[in-house]
Design a protein around this motif. Structure first.
Motif, short mmCIF file in Angstrom:
data_model
loop_
_atom_site.label_atom_id
_atom_site.label_comp_id
_atom_site.label_asym_id
_atom_site.label_seq_id
_atom_site.Cartn_x
_atom_site.Cartn_y
_atom_site.Cartn_z
N ALA A 1 0.83 -1.20 0.00
CA ALA A 1 0.00 0.00 0.00
C ALA A 1 0.86 1.25 0.00
O ALA A 1 0.55 2.20 -0.70
N SER A 2 1.93 1.24 0.77
CA SER A 2 2.78 2.43 0.84
C SER A 2 3.53 2.64 -0.48
O SER A 2 3.84 3.76 -0.85
N GLU A 3 3.80 1.53 -1.21
CA GLU A 3 4.46 1.67 -2.51
C GLU A 3 3.52 2.35 -3.50
O GLU A 3 3.92 3.21 -4.27
N LYS A 4 2.23 1.97 -3.40
CA LYS A 4 1.23 2.62 -4.27
C LYS A 4 1.09 4.10 -3.92
O LYS A 4 0.97 4.94 -4.80
N ALA B 1 3.35 6.01 -2.59
CA ALA B 1 4.57 6.70 -3.03
C ALA B 1 4.53 6.92 -4.53
O ALA B 1 4.90 8.00 -5.04
N LEU B 2 4.07 5.89 -5.25
CA LEU B 2 3.96 6.01 -6.71
C LEU B 2 2.94 7.09 -7.08
O LEU B 2 3.18 7.91 -7.97
N ALA B 3 1.81 7.11 -6.38
CA ALA B 3 0.77 8.11 -6.63
C ALA B 3 1.29 9.50 -6.31
O ALA B 3 1.03 10.47 -7.04
N ALA B 4 2.05 9.64 -5.22
CA ALA B 4 2.60 10.94 -4.84
C ALA B 4 3.60 11.42 -5.89
O ALA B 4 3.58 12.59 -6.30
N ARG B 5 4.46 10.48 -6.35
CA ARG B 5 5.43 10.85 -7.39
C ARG B 5 4.71 11.26 -8.68
O ARG B 5 5.06 12.24 -9.33
N HIS B 6 3.69 10.49 -9.04
CA HIS B 6 2.91 10.79 -10.23
C HIS B 6 2.24 12.16 -10.11
O HIS B 6 2.24 12.96 -11.07
N SER B 7 1.71 12.47 -8.94
CA SER B 7 1.07 13.76 -8.70
C SER B 7 2.09 14.90 -8.83
O SER B 7 1.80 15.94 -9.41
N GLU B 8 3.29 14.68 -8.29
CA GLU B 8 4.34 15.70 -8.40
C GLU B 8 4.74 15.92 -9.86
O GLU B 8 4.95 17.06 -10.29
N GLU B 9 4.85 14.85 -10.63
CA GLU B 9 5.19 14.97 -12.05
C GLU B 9 4.11 15.72 -12.81
O GLU B 9 4.41 16.57 -13.64
#
Length: 102
Positions: free
Chosen positions: A1-4, A6-14
């Protein structure tokens, strides 16, 4: 869940970075567009003023030509009248007229 997450947060930042880049490009294009419009308007106004100036010059030349023509015509009429009265013995009333009936 935390990997998702983190991925969502990185995607949002991009996505946010892409949005900011697009906004910068949009602002730059708007500024360039405004400059082109200003330059185009300036060129148009300069051409229009040149054209108006040419028209004013042409009108002035025509007006002067008409004044010269009127002056020449009046001078020639005065000369013709002077010659006519001298040929009639100085009395302009003695110039014969045509078609007069009593």
């Amino acid at each position: 869940a935390s990997e998702k997450e983190a991925l969502a947060a990185r995607h949002s930042e991009e996505l946010q970075a892409v949005r900011e880049e697009l906004e910068k490009e949009k602002a730059q294009l708007a500024a360039e567009h405004a400059q082109v419009l200003a330059a185009t308007e300036k060129a148009y106004n300069e051409k229009a003023e040149t054209f108006r100036s040419e028209i004013r010059t042409e009108r002035e030349q025509k007006r002067k030509a008409m004044e010269d023509w009127d002056r020449d015509r009046a001078r020639l009429q005065a000369m013709a009248a002077a010659q006519g009265s001298s040929m009639a013995g100085g009395d302009s009333k003695s110039i014969p007229t045509t078609g007069g009936g009593s």
